[in-house]
Design an enzyme around this catalytic site. Structure first.
Site, mmCIF file in Angstrom:
data_model
loop_
_atom_site.group_PDB
_atom_site.id
_atom_site.type_symbol
_atom_site.label_atom_id
_atom_site.label_comp_id
_atom_site.label_asym_id
_atom_site.label_seq_id
_atom_site.Cartn_x
_atom_site.Cartn_y
_atom_site.Cartn_z
ATOM 1 N N TYR A 142 0.818 -1.222 -0.019
ATOM 2 C CA TYR A 142 0.104 -0.045 -0.016
ATOM 3 C C TYR A 142 0.895 1.342 0.127
ATOM 4 C CZ TYR A 142 -4.902 -1.948 0.923
ATOM 5 O OH TYR A 142 -5.984 -2.396 0.564
ATOM 6 N N LYS A 192 3.468 -15.150 1.706
ATOM 7 C CA LYS A 192 3.388 -16.046 0.738
ATOM 8 C C LYS A 192 5.175 -16.382 0.736
ATOM 9 C CE LYS A 192 1.411 -16.877 -2.931
ATOM 10 N NZ LYS A 192 1.065 -18.422 -3.236
ATOM 11 N N ASP A 225 -2.630 -17.940 0.176
ATOM 12 C CA ASP A 225 -3.754 -18.688 -0.592
ATOM 13 C C ASP A 225 -4.365 -19.798 0.075
ATOM 14 O OD1 ASP A 225 -1.202 -20.063 -0.853
ATOM 15 O OD2 ASP A 225 -1.388 -20.373 -2.881
ATOM 16 N N ASP A 249 -6.347 -7.111 3.740
ATOM 17 C CA ASP A 249 -7.492 -6.492 3.145
ATOM 18 C C ASP A 249 -8.402 -7.605 2.599
ATOM 19 O OD1 ASP A 249 -9.050 -4.342 2.045
ATOM 20 O OD2 ASP A 249 -7.882 -4.498 0.036
ATOM 21 N N ASP A 253 -12.177 -9.409 3.776
ATOM 22 C CA ASP A 253 -13.553 -9.061 3.230
ATOM 23 C C ASP A 253 -14.035 -10.583 3.238
ATOM 24 O OD1 ASP A 253 -13.618 -6.474 2.951
ATOM 25 O OD2 ASP A 253 -14.236 -6.882 0.768
HETATM 26 C C1 IPM Z 1 -10.361 -1.412 3.728
HETATM 27 C C2 IPM Z 1 -10.715 -0.699 2.395
HETATM 28 C C3 IPM Z 1 -9.560 0.278 2.076
HETATM 29 C C4 IPM Z 1 -8.218 -0.621 1.890
HETATM 30 C C5 IPM Z 1 -9.918 1.155 1.021
HETATM 31 C C6 IPM Z 1 -11.222 1.761 1.108
HETATM 32 C C7 IPM Z 1 -8.881 1.912 0.856
HETATM 33 O O1 IPM Z 1 -10.920 -1.533 1.382
HETATM 34 O O2 IPM Z 1 -10.370 -0.774 4.731
HETATM 35 O O3 IPM Z 1 -10.461 -2.442 3.941
HETATM 36 O O4 IPM Z 1 -7.948 -1.176 0.850
HETATM 37 O O5 IPM Z 1 -7.563 -0.736 2.760
HETATM 38 MG MG MG Z 2 -10.956 -3.718 2.125
#
Ligand code: IPM
Ligand code: MG
Length: 369
Positions: A142, A192, A225, A249, A253
């Site tokens: 990032y 990884k 993975d 990230d 999710d």
């Molecule tokens: C998160 C989001 C952020 C990230 C975006 C909005 C920059 O997806 O907080 O998970 O990628 O970190």
């Molecule tokens: Mg995210």
């Protein structure tokens, strides 16, 4: 002593709607529990760009640095898609994380009993799930340099750099081990190392920190993975997962959906302690700004509400009050109160964002009797 300060950055899309419910709950704690906060509101993301031409002004940055905790809603939206990269809404959030040095991002994934049927996985796979992903938040791909889109001969090349120093890995590993000691005492580190040198270093440093300081905690390693695969196969094998910024990230999710809805999951981003002993901290839901439903009163405020519960626990030493709020959410769900995201096609009428907030406040009231 003056009241602890909260900087509220509701942001874009559904951010303001879900944050309005949190503000109700902050008021409840003042009225009913004598926990008063000095609340200040400001702009981040697209709305800050609209007002000031930047997704985060220096003045807001300074307020965030000075606040006892920052509460953030969400940033971004299609309206801003064509903006120059440097002023995109997300840059505001990333600047907050980086300049406050919020290196440990705690993303719990907990499955509420009332929602176990709602997960896309089988009920016995997710019922009772309670895992914590600790995502490194201020480094890695990032932020690594060099980055950019460059010209090479007659074509363009896009470059990002995965970069981790030993100390960056060690400090987030410590956060994970500390948390594990207060939970199931297990950490699984994901990288990884089979293809990335940064992954080899990650594995080495986590192992060194473990041996030197946390040998009482059970440590395992997984390629990220395979970790994704195991998270969907049998997520209850995990307690704390520690991983880098990008894998974290993705994996968070994925873990969020195990619980039924992305609208449920809070997060805390913590840095080093300030002079008053509190960690630098920002609390935000894992979900985004959901522009497709913004402004319609449909959004689920629970992730944002539970983020405030994390603030009570990690910034203000109010673990009992955090548990009270989490219980209130659990109660409301057990009572069958559902926003649209928690209903799917089942024909029931969903409640609105503010009705969900009111139901949580009512459950808080009931907790006092
Ligand atoms: C998160 C989001 C952020 C990230 C975006 C909005 C920059 O997806 O907080 O998970 O990628 O970190
Ligand atoms: Mg995210």
């Amino acid at each position: 002593m003056s009241n602890p300060s909260l900087l509220v950055l509701a942001g874009d899309g559904i951010g303001p709607e879900v944050m309005a419910e949190v503000v109700k709950i902050i008021g409840w704690y003042g009225d009913k529990r004598g926990l008063h906060f000095a609340v200040e509101h400001d702009l981040v993301g697209g709305c800050a760009y609209d007002a000031h031409g930047t997704p985060l002004t220096d003045a807001t940055m300074a307020k965030a640095q000075a606040a006892d905790a920052v509460l953030l809603g969400a940033v971004g939206g299609p309206k801003y898609d064509s903006l120059d990269f440097s002023v995109k809404p997300e840059r505001g959030l990333l600047r907050l994380r980086k300049e406050m040095d919020l290196y440990a991002n705690l993303r719990p994934a907990q499955c509420f009993d009332a929602l176990a049927d709602f997960s896309s996985l089988k009920k016995d796979v997710v019922a009772g799930l309670d895992i914590m992903i600790v995502r490194e938040l201020t480094s890695g791909v990032y932020f690594g340099e060099p980055r950019g889109i460059f010209k090479e001969g007659n074509e363009r090349v896009g470059i990002n750099t995965q970069r981790y120093t030993e100390s960056e890995i060690a400090r987030v590993a410590r956060s994970a081990f500390e948390l594990a000691r207060r939970r199931g005492n297990k950490v699984c580190s994901m990288e990884k190392a089979n293809v990335m040198e940064s992954g080899i270093l990650w594995r080495d440093v986590v192992t060194e920190v473990h041996q030197a300081e946390y040998a009482d905690v059970e440590l395992s390693h997984m390629y990220a993975d395979a970790g994704a695969m195991q998270l969907t196969r049998w997520p209850k094998q995990f307690d704390v997962i520690v991983t880098d910024n990008l894998f974290g990230d993705l994996l968070s999710d994925l873990a969020a959906m195990l619980t039924g809805s992305l609208g449920m999951l809070p997060s805390a981003s913590l840095g080093a302690p300030m002079e008053n002993g509190r960690p630098k901290a920002l609390y935000e839901p894992v979900h985004g700004s959901a522009p497709d439903i913004a402004g319609q009163g449909k959004a689920n405020p629970i992730a944002c509400v539970l983020s405030f519960a994390m603030a009570l626990r990690y910034s203000f030493d109010q673990g009992d009050e955090a548990a009270r709020l989490e219980k209130a959410v659990e109660q409301v769900l057990a009572d069958g109160v559902r926003t649209a995201d928690l209903l799917g096609e089942d024909g029931r009428t969903p409640v609105s964002t503010s009705q969900m907030g009111d139901a949580i406040v009512a459950a808080l009231d009931a907790s006092l009797t």
